[in-house]
Write a protein that holds these residues in place. Structure first.
Motif, PDB file in Angstrom:
ATOM      1  N   LEU A   2     -47.289 -48.028  73.608  1.00  0.00           N
ATOM      2  CA  LEU A   2     -48.447 -48.707  74.201  1.00  0.00           C
ATOM      3  C   LEU A   2     -48.130 -49.197  75.608  1.00  0.00           C
ATOM      4  CD1 LEU A   2     -49.771 -50.769  71.142  1.00  0.00           C
ATOM      5  CD2 LEU A   2     -50.833 -48.766  72.190  1.00  0.00           C
ATOM      6  N   SER A   3     -46.930 -49.726  75.789  1.00  0.00           N
ATOM      7  CA  SER A   3     -46.514 -50.183  77.127  1.00  0.00           C
ATOM      8  C   SER A   3     -46.466 -49.016  78.105  1.00  0.00           C
ATOM      9  CB  SER A   3     -45.139 -50.853  77.058  1.00  0.00           C
ATOM     10  OG  SER A   3     -45.175 -51.990  76.229  1.00  0.00           O
ATOM     11  N   ILE A   4     -45.914 -47.906  77.660  1.00  0.00           N
ATOM     12  CA  ILE A   4     -45.830 -46.729  78.522  1.00  0.00           C
ATOM     13  C   ILE A   4     -47.229 -46.249  78.909  1.00  0.00           C
ATOM     14  CG2 ILE A   4     -45.170 -44.288  78.578  1.00  0.00           C
ATOM     15  CD1 ILE A   4     -42.778 -45.073  76.792  1.00  0.00           C
ATOM     16  N   ALA A   5     -48.129 -46.193  77.928  1.00  0.00           N
ATOM     17  CA  ALA A   5     -49.490 -45.733  78.209  1.00  0.00           C
ATOM     18  C   ALA A   5     -50.195 -46.665  79.197  1.00  0.00           C
ATOM     19  CB  ALA A   5     -50.277 -45.639  76.910  1.00  0.00           C
ATOM     20  N   LEU A   9     -51.118 -45.695  83.093  1.00  0.00           N
ATOM     21  CA  LEU A   9     -52.510 -45.727  83.540  1.00  0.00           C
ATOM     22  C   LEU A   9     -52.664 -46.575  84.802  1.00  0.00           C
ATOM     23  CD1 LEU A   9     -55.464 -44.969  83.015  1.00  0.00           C
ATOM     24  CD2 LEU A   9     -55.644 -47.009  81.561  1.00  0.00           C
ATOM     25  N   VAL A  10     -52.048 -47.761  84.797  1.00  0.00           N
ATOM     26  CA  VAL A  10     -52.189 -48.676  85.931  1.00  0.00           C
ATOM     27  C   VAL A  10     -51.475 -48.142  87.167  1.00  0.00           C
ATOM     28  CG1 VAL A  10     -51.599 -50.971  86.795  1.00  0.00           C
ATOM     29  CG2 VAL A  10     -52.507 -50.698  84.473  1.00  0.00           C
ATOM     30  N   TYR A  11     -50.172 -47.834  87.020  1.00  0.00           N
ATOM     31  CA  TYR A  11     -49.403 -47.427  88.190  1.00  0.00           C
ATOM     32  C   TYR A  11     -49.731 -46.002  88.618  1.00  0.00           C
ATOM     33  CZ  TYR A  11     -46.722 -51.699  88.022  1.00  0.00           C
ATOM     34  OH  TYR A  11     -46.344 -53.017  88.066  1.00  0.00           O
ATOM     35  N   GLY A  12     -50.160 -45.164  87.663  1.00  0.00           N
ATOM     36  CA  GLY A  12     -50.616 -43.839  88.044  1.00  0.00           C
ATOM     37  C   GLY A  12     -51.834 -43.909  88.938  1.00  0.00           C
ATOM     38  N   PHE A  20     -50.532 -36.347  86.274  1.00  0.00           N
ATOM     39  CA  PHE A  20     -50.365 -37.481  85.370  1.00  0.00           C
ATOM     40  C   PHE A  20     -49.406 -37.160  84.232  1.00  0.00           C
ATOM     41  CE2 PHE A  20     -51.622 -40.132  81.750  1.00  0.00           C
ATOM     42  CZ  PHE A  20     -51.532 -41.391  82.337  1.00  0.00           C
ATOM     43  N   GLN A  21     -49.376 -35.908  83.767  1.00  0.00           N
ATOM     44  CA  GLN A  21     -48.491 -35.547  82.663  1.00  0.00           C
ATOM     45  C   GLN A  21     -47.024 -35.713  83.052  1.00  0.00           C
ATOM     46  OE1 GLN A  21     -49.492 -31.616  81.267  1.00  0.00           O
ATOM     47  NE2 GLN A  21     -51.035 -32.400  79.870  1.00  0.00           N
ATOM     48  N   ILE A  22     -46.680 -35.271  84.252  1.00  0.00           N
ATOM     49  CA  ILE A  22     -45.297 -35.426  84.714  1.00  0.00           C
ATOM     50  C   ILE A  22     -44.980 -36.899  84.918  1.00  0.00           C
ATOM     51  CG2 ILE A  22     -43.717 -34.972  86.631  1.00  0.00           C
ATOM     52  CD1 ILE A  22     -45.040 -32.280  86.993  1.00  0.00           C
ATOM     53  N   TYR A  23     -45.943 -37.646  85.441  1.00  0.00           N
ATOM     54  CA  TYR A  23     -45.694 -39.061  85.730  1.00  0.00           C
ATOM     55  C   TYR A  23     -45.478 -39.870  84.460  1.00  0.00           C
ATOM     56  CZ  TYR A  23     -46.303 -43.837  87.341  1.00  0.00           C
ATOM     57  OH  TYR A  23     -46.114 -45.172  87.588  1.00  0.00           O
ATOM     58  N   ILE A  24     -46.245 -39.606  83.418  1.00  0.00           N
ATOM     59  CA  ILE A  24     -46.088 -40.398  82.190  1.00  0.00           C
ATOM     60  C   ILE A  24     -44.742 -40.109  81.533  1.00  0.00           C
ATOM     61  CG2 ILE A  24     -47.179 -38.770  80.575  1.00  0.00           C
ATOM     62  CD1 ILE A  24     -48.487 -41.187  79.231  1.00  0.00           C
ATOM     63  N   VAL A  25     -44.243 -38.879  81.667  1.00  0.00           N
ATOM     64  CA  VAL A  25     -42.908 -38.564  81.141  1.00  0.00           C
ATOM     65  C   VAL A  25     -41.842 -39.263  81.981  1.00  0.00           C
ATOM     66  CG1 VAL A  25     -41.240 -36.713  80.725  1.00  0.00           C
ATOM     67  CG2 VAL A  25     -43.659 -36.365  80.174  1.00  0.00           C
ATOM     68  N   TYR A  26     -42.001 -39.223  83.300  1.00  0.00           N
ATOM     69  CA  TYR A  26     -41.067 -39.878  84.227  1.00  0.00           C
ATOM     70  C   TYR A  26     -41.003 -41.376  83.942  1.00  0.00           C
ATOM     71  CZ  TYR A  26     -39.257 -41.505  88.761  1.00  0.00           C
ATOM     72  OH  TYR A  26     -38.533 -42.116  89.761  1.00  0.00           O
ATOM     73  N   LEU A  27     -42.148 -41.996  83.846  1.00  0.00           N
ATOM     74  CA  LEU A  27     -42.194 -43.438  83.596  1.00  0.00           C
ATOM     75  C   LEU A  27     -41.708 -43.777  82.189  1.00  0.00           C
ATOM     76  CD1 LEU A  27     -44.929 -45.937  84.601  1.00  0.00           C
ATOM     77  CD2 LEU A  27     -44.281 -45.800  82.201  1.00  0.00           C
ATOM     78  N   GLY A  28     -42.147 -43.007  81.205  1.00  0.00           N
ATOM     79  CA  GLY A  28     -41.798 -43.310  79.821  1.00  0.00           C
ATOM     80  C   GLY A  28     -40.309 -43.238  79.561  1.00  0.00           C
ATOM     81  N   LEU A  29     -39.655 -42.192  80.053  1.00  0.00           N
ATOM     82  CA  LEU A  29     -38.208 -42.068  79.870  1.00  0.00           C
ATOM     83  C   LEU A  29     -37.475 -43.182  80.598  1.00  0.00           C
ATOM     84  CD1 LEU A  29     -37.747 -38.207  80.253  1.00  0.00           C
ATOM     85  CD2 LEU A  29     -37.641 -39.548  78.143  1.00  0.00           C
ATOM     86  N   GLY A  30     -37.900 -43.457  81.830  1.00  0.00           N
ATOM     87  CA  GLY A  30     -37.251 -44.527  82.586  1.00  0.00           C
ATOM     88  C   GLY A  30     -37.397 -45.868  81.899  1.00  0.00           C
ATOM     89  N   LEU A  31     -38.570 -46.117  81.353  1.00  0.00           N
ATOM     90  CA  LEU A  31     -38.830 -47.417  80.737  1.00  0.00           C
ATOM     91  C   LEU A  31     -38.028 -47.615  79.458  1.00  0.00           C
ATOM     92  CD1 LEU A  31     -40.649 -49.838  81.461  1.00  0.00           C
ATOM     93  CD2 LEU A  31     -42.336 -48.942  79.847  1.00  0.00           C
TER      94      LEU A  31
END
Length: 217
Positions: A2-5, A9-12, A20-31
């Motif tokens: 939920l935090s990743i999503a 959404l906000v920072y994207g 967006f697909q690449i960004y959510i993977v980038y952010l999710g793994l980093g987080l």
């Protein structure tokens, strides 16, 4: 998840990301990697104080308590990382293959830093009792200066801060291996050397402080 999503959404939207697909993977793994590192360090300052009764009344080597906490942090990382990896695989199907083929050495570096950095922090926390108040602030500053929510190029002239940030130097090669395949051998090897030195130094500090530790807590 939920935090990743929510953050994606906000920072994207703020950064106006093109894919967006690449960004959510980038952010999710980093987080998820950052949360594991930050969680281990945040729990460290009060580690010996929480086990003070055992440290003061038994002859058990204090290294046991650090290894116990380390195993708990590894278990927590495996659970959260596994679930996030499966979830993000829907956005990038190569994640699981890259994990099996390329991520092992970067993960070893992550597991090692989850031990020696909290070890040094908990030894400092036993001597300086107010350290637990400073650690979350320092971690928050490091988080904001680390390219986790954004690309490294967005730091502009402050990009050098990421290069000297050991926590990010562990996170970045692991994320790269998962997203792009391959291993950044230079970064991984240098971080492995730093981890070996850090573990040796941390164990030396612990052995040196063993006699005085019961009186500090």
């Amino acid at each position: 998840m939920l935090s990743i999503a929510a953050l994606a959404l906000v920072y994207g939207t703020v950064f106006k990301v093109e894919n967006f697909q690449i960004y959510i993977v980038y952010l999710g793994l980093g987080l998820v990697i950052w949360n594991s590192i930050a969680g281990a360090i945040s729990a460290a300052p009060n580690l010996f104080e929480q086990n003070s009764a055992h440290v003061q009344n038994t002859n058990l080597n204090p290294v046991f308590y650090t290894l116990e906490e380390w195993s708990f942090q590894i278990q927590t990382f495996v659970q959260s990382f596994g679930l996030v990896l499966l979830g993000l695989a829907f956005f990038q199907h190569s994640l699981l293959a890259n994990f099996l083929l390329f991520s092992w050495l970067p993960i070893v570096n992550l597991i090692l830093i989850l031990y020696w950095v909290p070890l040094i922090v908990c030894l400092l926390g036993a001597r300086y009792r107010d350290l637990y108040q400073l650690v979350p602030i320092a971690l928050q500053l490091l988080f904001l200066l680390s390219p986790i929510l954004y690309d490294k190029k967005n730091l502009g002239p402050l990009a050098w801060t990421a290069d000297i940030n050991p926590l990010y130097r562990v996170l970045s090669p692991l994320r790269h291996s998962l997203m792009h395949g391959g291993i950044l051998w230079g970064q991984v090897a240098s971080m492995l050397l730093l981890n070996v030195v850090g573990i040796i130094f941390g164990i030396w500090l612990l052995n040196r402080a063993r006699k005085t530790l019961p009186f500090l807590i």
